[in-house]
Structures are given as C-alpha cells and as structure tokens.
Scaffold this motif. Structure first.
Motif, PDB file in Angstrom:
ATOM      1  N   THR A  13      -7.917  -8.230   0.290  1.00 53.33           N
ATOM      2  CA  THR A  13      -8.873  -7.864   1.346  1.00 53.33           C
ATOM      3  C   THR A  13     -10.231  -7.523   0.745  1.00 53.33           C
ATOM      4  OG1 THR A  13      -7.040  -6.938   2.622  1.00 53.33           O
ATOM      5  CG2 THR A  13      -9.261  -6.348   3.323  1.00 53.33           C
ATOM      6  N   ASP A  32     -12.056  -0.915  -8.462  1.00 53.25           N
ATOM      7  CA  ASP A  32     -10.588  -0.848  -8.439  1.00 53.25           C
ATOM      8  C   ASP A  32     -10.127  -0.093  -9.674  1.00 53.25           C
ATOM      9  OD1 ASP A  32      -8.297  -2.682  -6.763  1.00 53.25           O
ATOM     10  OD2 ASP A  32      -7.640  -1.633  -8.584  1.00 53.25           O
ATOM     11  N   ARG A  33      -9.061   0.675  -9.471  1.00 54.40           N
ATOM     12  CA  ARG A  33      -8.556   1.468 -10.598  1.00 54.40           C
ATOM     13  C   ARG A  33      -7.856   0.600 -11.639  1.00 54.40           C
ATOM     14  NH1 ARG A  33      -4.185   3.556  -6.819  1.00 54.40           N
ATOM     15  NH2 ARG A  33      -5.426   5.437  -6.564  1.00 54.40           N
ATOM     16  N   SER A  44       4.416 -13.375  -0.737  1.00 52.28           N
ATOM     17  CA  SER A  44       4.734 -14.592   0.008  1.00 52.28           C
ATOM     18  C   SER A  44       3.637 -14.824   1.046  1.00 52.28           C
ATOM     19  CB  SER A  44       6.106 -14.416   0.691  1.00 52.28           C
ATOM     20  OG  SER A  44       6.534 -15.639   1.210  1.00 52.28           O
ATOM     21  N   ARG A  98       1.274 -11.324  -7.374  1.00 49.08           N
ATOM     22  CA  ARG A  98       0.001 -10.735  -6.923  1.00 49.08           C
ATOM     23  C   ARG A  98      -0.998 -10.488  -8.059  1.00 49.08           C
ATOM     24  NH1 ARG A  98      -0.768  -7.745  -2.508  1.00 49.08           N
ATOM     25  NH2 ARG A  98      -2.727  -7.231  -3.535  1.00 49.08           N
ATOM     26  N   VAL A 121     -11.287   5.880  -7.534  1.00 51.17           N
ATOM     27  CA  VAL A 121     -12.058   6.645  -6.534  1.00 51.17           C
ATOM     28  C   VAL A 121     -11.267   7.903  -6.233  1.00 51.17           C
ATOM     29  CG1 VAL A 121     -12.933   6.680  -4.182  1.00 51.17           C
ATOM     30  CG2 VAL A 121     -13.152   4.611  -5.557  1.00 51.17           C
ATOM     31  N   GLY A 147      -8.689  -0.200   0.073  1.00 50.88           N
ATOM     32  CA  GLY A 147      -7.816   0.352  -0.965  1.00 50.88           C
ATOM     33  C   GLY A 147      -6.345   0.387  -0.583  1.00 50.88           C
ATOM     34  N   ASP A 271      -4.923  -3.341   4.780  1.00 49.80           N
ATOM     35  CA  ASP A 271      -3.929  -2.274   4.884  1.00 49.80           C
ATOM     36  C   ASP A 271      -4.561  -0.896   5.037  1.00 49.80           C
ATOM     37  OD1 ASP A 271      -2.003  -4.194   4.477  1.00 49.80           O
ATOM     38  OD2 ASP A 271      -0.997  -3.146   2.836  1.00 49.80           O
ATOM     39  N   GLY A 283       0.873  -9.574   5.973  1.00 52.08           N
ATOM     40  CA  GLY A 283      -0.116  -8.614   5.477  1.00 52.08           C
ATOM     41  C   GLY A 283      -1.340  -9.251   4.849  1.00 52.08           C
ATOM     42  N   ILE A 284      -1.138 -10.214   3.969  1.00 54.41           N
ATOM     43  CA  ILE A 284      -2.278 -10.831   3.281  1.00 54.41           C
ATOM     44  C   ILE A 284      -3.142 -11.590   4.291  1.00 54.41           C
ATOM     45  CG2 ILE A 284      -2.975 -12.462   1.470  1.00 54.41           C
ATOM     46  CD1 ILE A 284      -1.589 -10.059   0.265  1.00 54.41           C
TER      47      ILE A 284
HETATM   48  C1  FAD Z   1       7.645  -4.050   0.867  1.00 51.60           C
HETATM   49  C2  FAD Z   1       6.456  -4.878   1.242  1.00 51.60           C
HETATM   50  C3  FAD Z   1       6.519  -6.259   1.133  1.00 51.60           C
HETATM   51  C4  FAD Z   1       5.418  -7.039   1.487  1.00 51.60           C
HETATM   52  N1  FAD Z   1       5.512  -8.397   1.428  1.00 51.60           N
HETATM   53  C5  FAD Z   1       4.477  -9.150   1.844  1.00 51.60           C
HETATM   54  C6  FAD Z   1       4.537 -10.572   1.783  1.00 51.60           C
HETATM   55  O1  FAD Z   1       5.516 -11.164   1.323  1.00 51.60           O
HETATM   56  N2  FAD Z   1       3.466 -11.275   2.251  1.00 51.60           N
HETATM   57  C7  FAD Z   1       2.350 -10.664   2.743  1.00 51.60           C
HETATM   58  O2  FAD Z   1       1.406 -11.345   3.165  1.00 51.60           O
HETATM   59  N3  FAD Z   1       2.261  -9.318   2.777  1.00 51.60           N
HETATM   60  C8  FAD Z   1       3.281  -8.557   2.342  1.00 51.60           C
HETATM   61  N4  FAD Z   1       3.170  -7.212   2.335  1.00 51.60           N
HETATM   62  C9  FAD Z   1       1.893  -6.618   2.746  1.00 51.60           C
HETATM   63  C10 FAD Z   1       0.865  -6.740   1.633  1.00 51.60           C
HETATM   64  O3  FAD Z   1       1.360  -6.128   0.461  1.00 51.60           O
HETATM   65  C11 FAD Z   1      -0.429  -6.094   2.063  1.00 51.60           C
HETATM   66  O4  FAD Z   1      -0.722  -6.394   3.402  1.00 51.60           O
HETATM   67  C12 FAD Z   1      -1.591  -6.542   1.180  1.00 51.60           C
HETATM   68  O5  FAD Z   1      -1.328  -6.226  -0.158  1.00 51.60           O
HETATM   69  C13 FAD Z   1      -2.883  -5.862   1.647  1.00 51.60           C
HETATM   70  O6  FAD Z   1      -3.925  -6.208   0.803  1.00 51.60           O
HETATM   71  P1  FAD Z   1      -5.137  -5.198   0.620  1.00 51.60           P
HETATM   72  O7  FAD Z   1      -6.102  -5.891  -0.279  1.00 51.60           O
HETATM   73  O8  FAD Z   1      -5.590  -4.719   1.949  1.00 51.60           O
HETATM   74  O9  FAD Z   1      -4.521  -3.919  -0.110  1.00 51.60           O
HETATM   75  P2  FAD Z   1      -3.804  -3.836  -1.546  1.00 51.60           P
HETATM   76  O10 FAD Z   1      -3.159  -5.101  -1.893  1.00 51.60           O
HETATM   77  O11 FAD Z   1      -2.950  -2.606  -1.483  1.00 51.60           O
HETATM   78  O12 FAD Z   1      -4.993  -3.597  -2.584  1.00 51.60           O
HETATM   79  C14 FAD Z   1      -5.616  -2.360  -2.663  1.00 51.60           C
HETATM   80  C15 FAD Z   1      -6.360  -2.285  -3.988  1.00 51.60           C
HETATM   81  O13 FAD Z   1      -7.072  -1.033  -3.996  1.00 51.60           O
HETATM   82  C16 FAD Z   1      -6.925  -0.386  -5.244  1.00 51.60           C
HETATM   83  N5  FAD Z   1      -7.045   1.054  -5.010  1.00 51.60           N
HETATM   84  C17 FAD Z   1      -6.307   1.802  -4.153  1.00 51.60           C
HETATM   85  N6  FAD Z   1      -6.705   3.079  -4.179  1.00 51.60           N
HETATM   86  C18 FAD Z   1      -7.721   3.139  -5.078  1.00 51.60           C
HETATM   87  C19 FAD Z   1      -8.528   4.207  -5.554  1.00 51.60           C
HETATM   88  N7  FAD Z   1      -8.402   5.468  -5.100  1.00 51.60           N
HETATM   89  N8  FAD Z   1      -9.464   3.936  -6.499  1.00 51.60           N
HETATM   90  C20 FAD Z   1      -9.637   2.667  -6.973  1.00 51.60           C
HETATM   91  N9  FAD Z   1      -8.883   1.625  -6.540  1.00 51.60           N
HETATM   92  C21 FAD Z   1      -7.946   1.861  -5.626  1.00 51.60           C
HETATM   93  C22 FAD Z   1      -5.547  -0.818  -5.746  1.00 51.60           C
HETATM   94  O14 FAD Z   1      -5.481  -0.754  -7.149  1.00 51.60           O
HETATM   95  C23 FAD Z   1      -5.459  -2.258  -5.213  1.00 51.60           C
HETATM   96  O15 FAD Z   1      -5.917  -3.200  -6.148  1.00 51.60           O
HETATM   97  C24 FAD Z   1       4.238  -6.419   1.959  1.00 51.60           C
HETATM   98  C25 FAD Z   1       4.158  -5.024   2.046  1.00 51.60           C
HETATM   99  C26 FAD Z   1       5.261  -4.257   1.709  1.00 51.60           C
HETATM  100  C27 FAD Z   1       5.160  -2.762   1.838  1.00 51.60           C
END
Ligand code: FAD
Length: 383
Positions: A13, A32-33, A44, A98, A121, A147, A271, A283-284
């Motif tokens: 995201t 990002d940390r 997936s 990932r 952060v 995050g 998320d 989610g992705i």
């Molecule tokens: C059990 C499970 C299985 C899943 N399987 C799937 C699947 O198969 N397919 C799918 O599409 N989705 C799946 N999802 C959902 C998917 O994991 C998320 O929707 C997706 O990762 C969201 O992306 P994002 O970039 O919003 O957040 P994230 O992928 O969580 O990325 C957040 C980033 O922020 C960084 N960050 C967080 N806090 C801080 C901070 N305080 N300081 C600095 N950096 C920070 C982290 O290091 C990370 O790199 C699954 C979720 C779960 C719980």
C-alpha cells in the motif's frame, strides 16, 4: 527531515501511494522500519491486482503464476479457475513471497523519486504534522499511515475500531515437501474444518506458505497449530512428510477497522484503515486500489470522503461472502453444491469475486453476489 507528504510503511500500500504521488510531482518521504523487507503474510495475490501492478511497472517475472483457487472440505474439493469468470481480463495472478514483492515495489518507488528512510516511527503528533522516529523528528505537510494492522495513526487519533463480528487469529509457517492433491500448479488451496481453515500457497522454488485462520482470536503458538491440524484431515494429508522451515508466526487478532479514513492533514490507507479477513486473499488488492485511488484523489484536491466511500464499498463487496464463509459454512455449501446443480451464472460470479473484480464502478456483477447471497443460497440449495 521534512517532506510535503510522509508515507509511514513501505508495504504494497505504502509503495503504491508513494510511487503514484511522486509521479504526480509530489515530494514524498516513505519510512519503514525494515529494509530489506521481512517475510510477511499477504502472499497470494488475486488477478485484479495486475492492473495496479502493471500501472506501477512492478516486474512480476519469476513469481509463480496462479490461475485458480481450490477449496477442500471433508475430503471433497472444488476448483474455481479464474478463466471461468464473468470477464476475460482477470485470469492471472501470482504467489509472491512478500519480502521479494515489497523489495521490487520499493525499487519502483525509489525510481519514481520517492525518498526512503529506514527507521521506526515511534509517535505521531497529528495537529503539528510531525512524527518522532529513530532518526529524529520528521515534519510533513500531510501524513499517510500505510503501516498496516498496528494502526499507529488510528490509535493516536482514537479512530481505531474492532470488527463487530470477525474474531479470528492466524498461525503459520513456510514448509517444504507439501503433498499436492488435485489442484493445478500455482493454485491456492484452502482446506476448511470445523472452527477454521488452512491455506496452502505454493511458491516458485517449491516452498509453501501454510497457515491456519481460526476462531476465536487469542494464542497463536504451536499448541494452537496442533489443535487446528487435529481437526483437519485434509491438511494432515497434505502435510504428511512435510518439513517446517521456520518457527510459527502468529497474529492473535486479524480483523481491524477505523471509524474514519481521513481528516485534517492525515489519511489511513490499506490495512492501516481496515482489514477484513484473509479467506479470499483480498488484502493486497484493497491496498493497491485504495492506495492508487487515494494518491490520485489527494493530488487532484479531490473529495476524500468519496475516496473513503469507494474503499468501504470494495470491502463491503466481500463482507457478506466472508460472513457466509464463517456462519454455518454457507459459502462452502453453495460452492460445493453449485457444480452439481449447474448454476453457471452463480459460478461465474463467484469466480469473478474470487478474482477481485469489484473495483470497476461500471461493472456490478461480482459486487451483487454478496448483496444477494441469501437469495442465491436459497436458489442453489433449494432451501
Ligand atoms: C493471516 C493472514 C493471511 C493473509 N493472506 C493474504 C493473502 O494471501 N493475500 C492477500 O492479498 N492478503 C492477505 N492478507 C492481508 C495482507 O497481509 C494485507 O492486506 C497487506 O499486507 C496490507 O498491505 P499494507 O501495505 O497495507 O500493510 P503491510 O503489508 O502490513 O505493510 C506495512 C509496512 O509498514 C511498516 N511499519 C509498520 N509500523 C511501522 C512503524 N511504526 N515504523 C516504521 N514502519 C512501520 C512495516 O514494516 C511494513 O513494511 C493476509 C492477512 C493475514 C492476517
């Protein structure tokens, strides 16, 4: 440090938001940390993701192509191939470790001119638009939290909310030597059991992500895994002789939400705003589409209420079907009965929903599946 716009989190995201904004001419700092990125769930992808990944220019070479999803339940299986959907343009997705997907997306962001800082952060001061990090204070004109489910900004603002009825945990680990059954190469396999379900996600190098989502939320250690496995003969069969490659990773509370996705000087995307449930691998896709839409809307000085409404509508397209999954196995009963009862339109709509084809405002077919699930259930099951 200072930036016009600060993006917290460089997952799918954050990279989508940052890259899109940078290409629209904005000064973006992304934090990002972890760099390089870590192993994470969200492996997936569904076919609709391709539109945004192509738009960003993410190289997907070498990821295992995914052409369908298989559900196993009580020793039986049903496969939904993406080529059976309502539209021919959502047929290919990928299984993506990932750490590698995020690495490639960060490379694209850097190439677009996004500045990147690896640091944690620690606190956010929203009225003053400053965040405190391991590298000192960062000032920004606008804060975007990408995050993830920690909901750092949402907590600080008091807009974090729990999902009203989803109360699941997850535990999993990468494995080697998983048995293949009747699926096609690259398919995701979901094995349902009383109280939860297992995911089996194959990767190009022969390893598998295997995990289980189970009710209720809570502990996620090896005992919980053993308890789940004992209930699921389908998963036992697939894991016979398999080797676990890492300690279990767990999430004690999966579903998160927020009462608002944006306000004065801030926004929550992906998320960090809301995550429903992983059963349909959405989610992705929600992060990619919500992220691109946010960046375009914000850059154009557009209506962020309308953006939030579009994000919520996309989640709501899946929500009744997720509910039908967890309540009385209603989704499974339709999915398994449907092939026998020859309901081609229902099957096509299920496939298109599984492909994530819910983001085109002019195409309502798969979105209506959720809204009409009760009547579809009556029709298919003759209940
Ligand atoms: C059990 C499970 C299985 C899943 N399987 C799937 C699947 O198969 N397919 C799918 O599409 N989705 C799946 N999802 C959902 C998917 O994991 C998320 O929707 C997706 O990762 C969201 O992306 P994002 O970039 O919003 O957040 P994230 O992928 O969580 O990325 C957040 C980033 O922020 C960084 N960050 C967080 N806090 C801080 C901070 N305080 N300081 C600095 N950096 C920070 C982290 O290091 C990370 O790199 C699954 C979720 C779960 C719980």
């Amino acid at each position: 440090m200072r930036a016009e716009i600060l993006v917290i989190g460089a997952g799918p995201t954050g990279c989508t938001v940052a890259t899109t904004l940078a290409r629209l001419g904005h000064d973006v700092l992304m934090i990002d940390r972890d760099d390089p990125p870590r192993v994470a769930v969200g492996e997936s992808l569904i076919p609709v993701c391709r539109e945004v990944l192509d738009d960003l220019g993410v190289d997907m070479t070498g990821f295992l192509p995914k052409h369908g999803a298989v559900f196993r339940w009580g020793g039986r299986s049903v496969r939904f191939g993406f080529d059976e959907g309502m539209r021919p343009d959502h047929v290919l997705a990928w299984q993506t470790p990932r750490a590698e997907l995020d690495r490639r997306m960060r490379e694209v962001a850097r190439g677009a001119g996004v500045r990147f800082a690896q640091t944690d952060v620690r606190a956010v001061d929203v009225p003053n638009r400053t965040v405190s990090t391991g590298l000192g204070e960062v000032e920004a004109g606008f804060l975007v939290d990408c995050g993830g489910r920690n909901q750092l900004l949402g907590r600080a603002l008091g807009v974090r909310a729990k999902h009203p009825w989803l109360k699941n945990a997850a535990v999993g680990a990468w494995h080697r030597g998983v048995r293949v059954q009747d699926e096609e190469p690259g398919d995701v396999v979901i094995c349902a059991y009383d109280g939860g379900w297992f995911w089996f996600i194959p990767f190009a190098d022969g390893t598998w992500s295997v995990g289980t989502t189970l009710t209720p939320r809570g502990p996620t250690g090896p005992d919980r895994w053993a308890e789940a496995l004992a209930r699921c003969p389908d998963a036992q069969e697939r894991l016979e002789g398999a080797e676990r490659l890492e300690p279990f990773r767990g999430t004690s509370d999966i579903s998160v939400s927020s009462t608002a996705f944006h306000g004065d000087g801030w926004a929550l995307v992906g998320d960090a705003a809301t995550f429903l449930d992983p059963v349909f691998s959405t989610g992705i896709a929600l992060g990619l589409f919500g992220g691109r839409d946010f960046a375009r809307t914000w850059s154009a000085g557009g209506d962020l209420d309308a953006w939030e409404a579009r994000c919520r509508a996309a989640v709501q397209a899946f929500e009744p079907v997720v509910q039908a999954w967890y309540e009385g196995d209603r989704f499974l009963r339709v999915a398994f009965a449907e092939a026998e009862r020859h309901q081609p339109t229902v099957r096509k709509a299920i496939v298109s929903l599984l492909a994530g084809d819910v983001f085109d405002p002019d195409f309502t077919g798969p979105r209506r599946l959720g809204a009409r699930f009760d009547s579809i259930e009556r029709m298919v099951l003759g209940a």
